[in-house]
Design a protein around this motif. Structure first.
Motif, PDB file in Angstrom:
ATOM      1  N   LEU A 189       0.817  -1.206   0.000  1.00 11.43           N
ATOM      2  CA  LEU A 189       0.000   0.000   0.000  1.00 11.43           C
ATOM      3  C   LEU A 189       0.853   1.259   0.000  1.00 11.43           C
ATOM      4  N   SER A 190       2.092   1.159   0.480  1.00  6.94           N
ATOM      5  CA  SER A 190       2.971   2.328   0.498  1.00  6.94           C
ATOM      6  C   SER A 190       3.320   2.789  -0.912  1.00  6.94           C
ATOM      7  N   ALA A 191       3.140   1.910  -1.905  1.00  8.73           N
ATOM      8  CA  ALA A 191       3.447   2.266  -3.296  1.00  8.73           C
ATOM      9  C   ALA A 191       2.275   2.939  -4.006  1.00  8.73           C
ATOM     10  N   VAL A 192       1.133   3.029  -3.334  1.00  9.63           N
ATOM     11  CA  VAL A 192      -0.060   3.622  -3.958  1.00  9.63           C
ATOM     12  C   VAL A 192       0.041   5.147  -3.895  1.00  9.63           C
ATOM     13  N   ALA A 193      -0.158   5.800  -5.022  1.00  6.30           N
ATOM     14  CA  ALA A 193      -0.101   7.260  -5.065  1.00  6.30           C
ATOM     15  C   ALA A 193      -1.349   7.856  -4.412  1.00  6.30           C
ATOM     16  N   VAL A 194      -1.211   9.047  -3.860  1.00  3.44           N
ATOM     17  CA  VAL A 194      -2.366   9.752  -3.303  1.00  3.44           C
ATOM     18  C   VAL A 194      -3.395   9.955  -4.419  1.00  3.44           C
ATOM     19  N   GLY A 195      -4.654   9.631  -4.130  1.00  4.38           N
ATOM     20  CA  GLY A 195      -5.719   9.743  -5.128  1.00  4.38           C
ATOM     21  C   GLY A 195      -6.033   8.438  -5.827  1.00  4.38           C
ATOM     22  N   LYS A 196      -5.161   7.435  -5.664  1.00  8.24           N
ATOM     23  CA  LYS A 196      -5.370   6.136  -6.301  1.00  8.24           C
ATOM     24  C   LYS A 196      -5.909   5.114  -5.300  1.00  8.24           C
ATOM     25  N   ALA A 197      -6.322   3.953  -5.833  1.00  6.22           N
ATOM     26  CA  ALA A 197      -6.854   2.871  -5.006  1.00  6.22           C
ATOM     27  C   ALA A 197      -6.159   1.573  -5.372  1.00  6.22           C
ATOM     28  N   LYS A 198      -6.233   0.607  -4.460  1.00  6.75           N
ATOM     29  CA  LYS A 198      -5.602  -0.701  -4.706  1.00  6.75           C
ATOM     30  C   LYS A 198      -6.483  -1.807  -4.139  1.00  6.75           C
ATOM     31  N   TYR A 199      -6.652  -2.847  -4.939  1.00  5.80           N
ATOM     32  CA  TYR A 199      -7.339  -4.063  -4.494  1.00  5.80           C
ATOM     33  C   TYR A 199      -6.326  -4.907  -3.731  1.00  5.80           C
ATOM     34  N   SER A 200      -6.718  -5.419  -2.561  1.00  6.40           N
ATOM     35  CA  SER A 200      -5.785  -6.202  -1.772  1.00  6.40           C
ATOM     36  C   SER A 200      -6.528  -7.249  -0.956  1.00  6.40           C
ATOM     37  N   LEU A 201      -5.761  -7.983  -0.180  1.00  8.56           N
ATOM     38  CA  LEU A 201      -6.310  -9.022   0.689  1.00  8.56           C
ATOM     39  C   LEU A 201      -5.816  -8.801   2.105  1.00  8.56           C
ATOM     40  N   ILE A 202      -6.664  -9.119   3.063  1.00  9.62           N
ATOM     41  CA  ILE A 202      -6.217  -9.206   4.451  1.00  9.62           C
ATOM     42  C   ILE A 202      -6.262 -10.698   4.794  1.00  9.62           C
ATOM     43  N   CYS A 203      -5.106 -11.232   5.152  1.00  8.97           N
ATOM     44  CA  CYS A 203      -4.974 -12.676   5.348  1.00  8.97           C
ATOM     45  C   CYS A 203      -4.701 -13.005   6.813  1.00  8.97           C
ATOM     46  N   ASP A 204      -4.964 -14.255   7.185  1.00  9.70           N
ATOM     47  CA  ASP A 204      -4.584 -14.711   8.519  1.00  9.70           C
ATOM     48  C   ASP A 204      -3.162 -15.274   8.457  1.00  9.70           C
ATOM     49  N   THR A 205      -2.646 -15.702   9.583  1.00  5.25           N
ATOM     50  CA  THR A 205      -1.247 -16.159   9.635  1.00  5.25           C
ATOM     51  C   THR A 205      -1.008 -17.409   8.793  1.00  5.25           C
ATOM     52  N   ASP A 206      -2.069 -18.163   8.490  1.00  7.42           N
ATOM     53  CA  ASP A 206      -1.950 -19.363   7.659  1.00  7.42           C
ATOM     54  C   ASP A 206      -2.064 -19.057   6.169  1.00  7.42           C
ATOM     55  N   GLY A 207      -2.291 -17.792   5.834  1.00  8.97           N
ATOM     56  CA  GLY A 207      -2.443 -17.413   4.434  1.00  8.97           C
ATOM     57  C   GLY A 207      -3.876 -17.445   3.941  1.00  8.97           C
ATOM     58  N   GLY A 208      -4.819 -17.862   4.809  1.00  4.61           N
ATOM     59  CA  GLY A 208      -6.240 -17.848   4.439  1.00  4.61           C
ATOM     60  C   GLY A 208      -6.747 -16.421   4.289  1.00  4.61           C
ATOM     61  N   ILE A 209      -7.756 -16.240   3.461  1.00  5.36           N
ATOM     62  CA  ILE A 209      -8.260 -14.900   3.156  1.00  5.36           C
ATOM     63  C   ILE A 209      -9.363 -14.505   4.145  1.00  5.36           C
ATOM     64  N   ILE A 210      -9.087 -13.487   4.959  1.00  5.49           N
ATOM     65  CA  ILE A 210     -10.103 -12.940   5.871  1.00  5.49           C
ATOM     66  C   ILE A 210     -11.094 -12.102   5.077  1.00  5.49           C
ATOM     67  N   ASP A 211     -10.577 -11.366   4.089  1.00  2.73           N
ATOM     68  CA  ASP A 211     -11.450 -10.569   3.220  1.00  2.73           C
ATOM     69  C   ASP A 211     -10.632 -10.031   2.054  1.00  2.73           C
ATOM     70  N   ASP A 212     -11.337  -9.701   0.964  1.00  2.00           N
ATOM     71  CA  ASP A 212     -10.713  -8.933  -0.109  1.00  2.00           C
ATOM     72  C   ASP A 212     -11.249  -7.514   0.000  1.00  2.00           C
ATOM     73  N   ILE A 213     -10.387  -6.544  -0.155  1.00  2.00           N
ATOM     74  CA  ILE A 213     -10.751  -5.163   0.150  1.00  2.00           C
ATOM     75  C   ILE A 213     -10.178  -4.209  -0.896  1.00  2.00           C
ATOM     76  N   ILE A 214     -10.728  -3.007  -0.926  1.00  2.00           N
ATOM     77  CA  ILE A 214     -10.151  -1.913  -1.703  1.00  2.00           C
ATOM     78  C   ILE A 214      -9.702  -0.845  -0.714  1.00  2.00           C
ATOM     79  N   SER A 215      -8.491  -0.325  -0.926  1.00  3.39           N
ATOM     80  CA  SER A 215      -7.968   0.752  -0.083  1.00  3.39           C
ATOM     81  C   SER A 215      -7.709   1.976  -0.956  1.00  3.39           C
ATOM     82  N   TYR A 216      -8.211   3.130  -0.512  1.00  2.48           N
ATOM     83  CA  TYR A 216      -8.021   4.393  -1.215  1.00  2.48           C
ATOM     84  C   TYR A 216      -7.018   5.237  -0.441  1.00  2.48           C
ATOM     85  N   ARG A 217      -5.978   5.713  -1.114  1.00  3.15           N
ATOM     86  CA  ARG A 217      -5.033   6.620  -0.441  1.00  3.15           C
ATOM     87  C   ARG A 217      -5.504   8.058  -0.654  1.00  3.15           C
TER      88      ARG A 217
END
Length: 373
Positions: free
Chosen positions: A75-103
């Motif tokens: 997310l640190s590579a996302v420019a201000v004004g842009k958005a990024k699709y990402s995942l929040i995972c648990d320690t086993d690599g399972g997907i807690i959710d897929d999310i969009i983050s806007y900087r």
């Protein structure tokens, strides 16, 4: 389960919506015909209430570094004004959710989780924020989200935004956001969506959501805009090959099996939750040479596959359907399924067990539908 109602519930009732429970929320399933709503989005525009989605603000000097640790993407590579699709995972690599983050600034991000996961994601972010100079503020309960999706979406928005801000709308790129004035209020407008069409999502305080909904309907007159429910949203996102949490994605699924390997940034310098597990999963070849992989299936007949139907090769179980229905746009049945990797190559012929009767399907590349730009 507690029933939640969005700030637009009365608007939906007045419009004659049929309701369904989704993630603990009473949401419009359809208003008249889900087929008509689907086609309206492909040919003109649809208006969606997405207020069941979550909105979590992450602010502070360490906001970018914190999200690099909390999420699988950089997310640190996302420019201000842009958005990024990402995942929040648990320690086993399972997907807690897929999310969009806007900087929104160097030190300010808006993280948008799915409806049923909003509280879980907000709590996970708060837990992971220990040691970082950040504040995690769950604004989901005060925020509504309205989407205008379809080829006419831009023209409809231009009817509402002041002339001097028209360029902000027309020049807004996909996966970017900007503040614009609508009805005398400054609102966050994002060029994102879940339909495979051009479109926008507007974040608005609950109190002002009904007026915005009505203003959008008025602005859409003459453009073919119709309110659209979850049924159309599901058929649209399936055609666009977009995963749905609880169907294609879960804690029992990893990014590599789901075809979301590029979303995971193993190369970023910082550690992140699930990094070690995901690195091992990738190294083992999961989704590539072993295990299962998410694929698209195109039906050869008229009967549709549905979620949890078995997928067979020469009578042997090789996978399971996650989502499936007739495609209104394409005119044949489509589905997504996890199948053993040796049968994941496009062109492979498989059968889906439709309640005891095998039906032929062909593995195809996703998405099923791609809009003409």
């Amino acid at each position: 389960m507690t029933e939640n109602y969005t700030a637009l519930y009365e608007q939906h009732k007045k419009a004659g919506a049929s309701f369904t429970d989704f993630g603990g929320w009473q949401m419009p399933l359809k208003y008249s015909s889900e087929l008509a709503e689907h086609h309206a989005v492909r040919k003109a525009a649809g208006l969606f209430d997405l207020s069941h989605m979550g909105e979590v603000w992450v602010t502070g000097p360490d906001a970018a570094a914190f999200l690099d640790y909390a999420l699988a993407g950089k997310l640190s590579a996302v420019a201000v004004g842009k958005a990024k699709y990402s995942l929040i995972c648990d320690t086993d690599g399972g997907i807690i959710d897929d999310i969009i983050s806007y900087r929104r600034a160097d030190d300010k991000f808006l993280v948008v989780p799915n409806a049923g996961n909003a509280k879980v994601v907000a709590e996970a972010l708060k837990e992971r924020s220990a040691g970082f100079n950040v504040a995690v503020d769950d604004a989901s309960a005060e925020t509504s989200l309205i989407a205008v999706q379809g080829p006419a979406a831009e023209a409809i928005l231009l009817n509402l935004v002041p002339a001097e801000q028209h360029a902000l709308v027309t020049e807004l790129k996909y996966y970017a956001a900007v503040e614009v004035e609508i009805g005398g209020q400054t609102l966050l407008l994002a060029r994102t969506g879940y339909t495979g069409e051009d479109g926008f999502e507007i974040y608005v305080p609950n109190l002002d959501a009904p007026a915005l909904w009505e203003a959008l309907l008025d602005a859409g007159e003459g453009h073919g805009l119709v309110p659209a429910g979850l049924a159309a949203r599901d058929s649209l996102r399936l055609e666009a090959g977009m995963p749905l949490y609880g169907n294609e994605l879960s804690r029992h699924v990893n990014a590599y099996a789901a075809g979301l390997g590029p979303v995971v940034s193993l190369a970023k310098e910082s550690d992140f939750v699930g990094k070690e597990a995901l690195a091992a999963i990738k190294a083992a070849g999961v989704g590539a040479t072993i295990g299962q992989k998410l694929v698209g299936l195109k039906g050869a007949g008229r009967r549709a596959a549905r979620g949890h139907y078995p997928v067979l090769k020469d009578g042997t179980l090789v996978g399971e359907v996650t989502s499936g229905q007739p495609s209104p746009t394409l005119g044949y049945p489509i589905a997504m399924a996890y199948v053993d990797v040796e049968f994941a190559e496009p062109g492979t012929l498989l059968d889906v067990d439709l309640r005891g009767k095998p039906e032929r399907f062909e593995v195809v590349s996703l998405p099923f539908y791609r809009r003409q730009k």
